[in-house]
Design a protein around this motif. Sequence first.
Motif, PDB file in Angstrom:
ATOM      1  N   GLU A  81      36.711  10.864 -15.650  1.00  0.00           N
ATOM      2  CA  GLU A  81      35.570  10.052 -15.090  1.00  0.00           C
ATOM      3  C   GLU A  81      34.681  11.029 -13.893  1.00  0.00           C
ATOM      4  N   HIS A 101      34.807   4.799 -22.899  1.00  0.00           N
ATOM      5  CA  HIS A 101      35.723   4.466 -21.612  1.00  0.00           C
ATOM      6  C   HIS A 101      35.336   5.160 -20.377  1.00  0.00           C
ATOM      7  N   GLU A 102      34.910   6.543 -20.474  1.00  0.00           N
ATOM      8  CA  GLU A 102      34.588   7.377 -19.439  1.00  0.00           C
ATOM      9  C   GLU A 102      33.433   6.935 -18.981  1.00  0.00           C
ATOM     10  N   HIS A 144      33.089   4.240 -16.518  1.00  0.00           N
ATOM     11  CA  HIS A 144      33.693   4.406 -15.427  1.00  0.00           C
ATOM     12  C   HIS A 144      32.395   4.918 -14.226  1.00  0.00           C
ATOM     13  N   GLY A 153      34.179   2.628 -10.765  1.00  0.00           N
ATOM     14  CA  GLY A 153      34.992   3.775 -10.353  1.00  0.00           C
ATOM     15  C   GLY A 153      34.285   4.524  -9.583  1.00  0.00           C
ATOM     16  N   ASP A 154      33.244   5.140 -10.287  1.00  0.00           N
ATOM     17  CA  ASP A 154      32.342   6.203  -9.657  1.00  0.00           C
ATOM     18  C   ASP A 154      31.127   5.447  -8.827  1.00  0.00           C
ATOM     19  N   THR A 210      33.677   2.484  -6.074  1.00  0.00           N
ATOM     20  CA  THR A 210      34.648   2.938  -5.941  1.00  0.00           C
ATOM     21  C   THR A 210      35.802   2.108  -5.402  1.00  0.00           C
ATOM     22  N   ASN A 269      38.774  -0.083 -11.652  1.00  0.00           N
ATOM     23  CA  ASN A 269      38.481   1.017 -12.494  1.00  0.00           C
ATOM     24  C   ASN A 269      38.884   1.089 -14.164  1.00  0.00           C
ATOM     25  N   GLU A 270      40.303   0.716 -14.078  1.00  0.00           N
ATOM     26  CA  GLU A 270      40.712   1.276 -15.431  1.00  0.00           C
ATOM     27  C   GLU A 270      40.663  -0.390 -16.402  1.00  0.00           C
ATOM     28  N   ALA A 281      37.128  -0.527 -17.531  1.00  0.00           N
ATOM     29  CA  ALA A 281      36.788   0.847 -18.425  1.00  0.00           C
ATOM     30  C   ALA A 281      37.484   0.461 -19.829  1.00  0.00           C
ATOM     31  N   TYR A 298      45.708  -0.400 -16.812  1.00  0.00           N
ATOM     32  CA  TYR A 298      44.745  -0.430 -17.992  1.00  0.00           C
ATOM     33  C   TYR A 298      44.763  -1.829 -18.901  1.00  0.00           C
TER      34      TYR A 298
END
Length: 469
Positions: free
Chosen positions: A305, A323-324, A327, A331-332, A335, A345-346, A349, A398
């Motif tokens: 990601e 999924h990506e 993120h 996540g991005d 964070t 994050n996962e 996602a 996940y």
Amino acid sequence: MGVRPTALILALVTTTVVSLGTACSAGIGGVEGTPGAAGLRDPYFPKVGNGGYDVTHYDLIFDVEPAAQHLRGTAVITARATQDLSAFNLDLAGLTVESAQVEGRPAAVNRAARELTLRPDAEVESHLHKGRTFRTVVRYSGSPLTLTDPDKSKEGWLRTADGSVALGEPVGAMAWFPGNNHPSDKASYDVTVTVPKGLTAVSNGELTSRRTSGDTTTFHWHTAAPMATYLATLAIGHFDTKASTTPDGIKVFTAVDPKSAAASARTLARIPEVVRWEAERFGPYPFSSTGAIVDRPNDAGYALETQNRPFFSGPPDVGLLVHEMSHQWFGDSVTPESWRDMWLNEGFATYAEWLWQADKEGVPVQDSFDRAFASDANWAFPPADPPTAADISQPPVYGRGAMVIHKIRQAVGDDKRFFALVRGWTKAHRHGNASTADFTAYAKKTTGMDLTDLWNTWLYGRSRPAAKD
């Protein structure tokens, strides 16, 4: 991350200190204060990151020879001291440091494996007082390393069929630039890359200039929003590129290896649709640009990601794109505070995939939950407490992470309130960091519910409950 296990490499750093011979004239060591910590004591990677300062901007300048897998780099790092510093550290794996300066003055540089210790001279003392901003310049060169994680996956600088790609989760960024290599220290970036004419260099953010001179081309990429080092990327090779804008005004830039172009076209055309669909559920898209980098199958072997435009090793399907792209929120923008918080994050996602399947493919979310519940792999350990660094991207993070999100949704009992909770979370921590403790406290405050049993069973429980309901 995408659908591959990943974890931190980082063996224990050796204690032998090797001087690089760049000590400057008299006065070094005269700065008042104490050295910044070498390592932030992350639960899984205690040597990663550094204390005593907070990076605000990286200005990275590269001259890359892909055929020789060689780069010459200059890293200009702007940071704010969080204590009175006499010295501070940067993370760098391999590569040869040729010189270092702090506030324009030569600094002594010592190296212990992947730790650089910079000791400025007395004339820059006032710039290293707590709260002051200072600038460091490191010049270096060499053949960047490919690093092996505890789970045996590869990261850092990866050779591709016609060039290279730099991927940094969890610690690979230090293979191509020195920095504070921990997700808790985010910064803006400028990345300027010179490559042989005919090749394209793609990084994060937005392309601000492209200039050809003689037999080389220089690309300048700018990332304004804060970004963790593990999300930085640099892909070099032959790419078909396309720039457009979504109906909502978000810039889209895609770079696709010609051998993956035909098989990727239909999925990549859905980027605006996916971004809009996710924004309705997770809150406004957190960045000014989006897109994708698609290399050849097996060039890296996984998706990641990377901020603004995820990287795909080969043409992605729509589920992986969803999924990506999710993120970018989880996540991005928001964070993790440490690598123990990876499930934030996962889990989200993976849940985004379940939501997409429900909305677009007619597969009820409960069916996805039931399949995850039935999988023995998801019960190997609690998602919020992976046993080792090799486990931070294993199935429980996940699948069971997504189960945690669904149990919250069931506890809330109202979709309008649940999605308001999710949008509130991404708003509250937009462009920042958050921990599992932050999330559980936020969920309790937002719902007004005692969710202790939910956390004990689904987030921290060490065995599968007798029933999924």
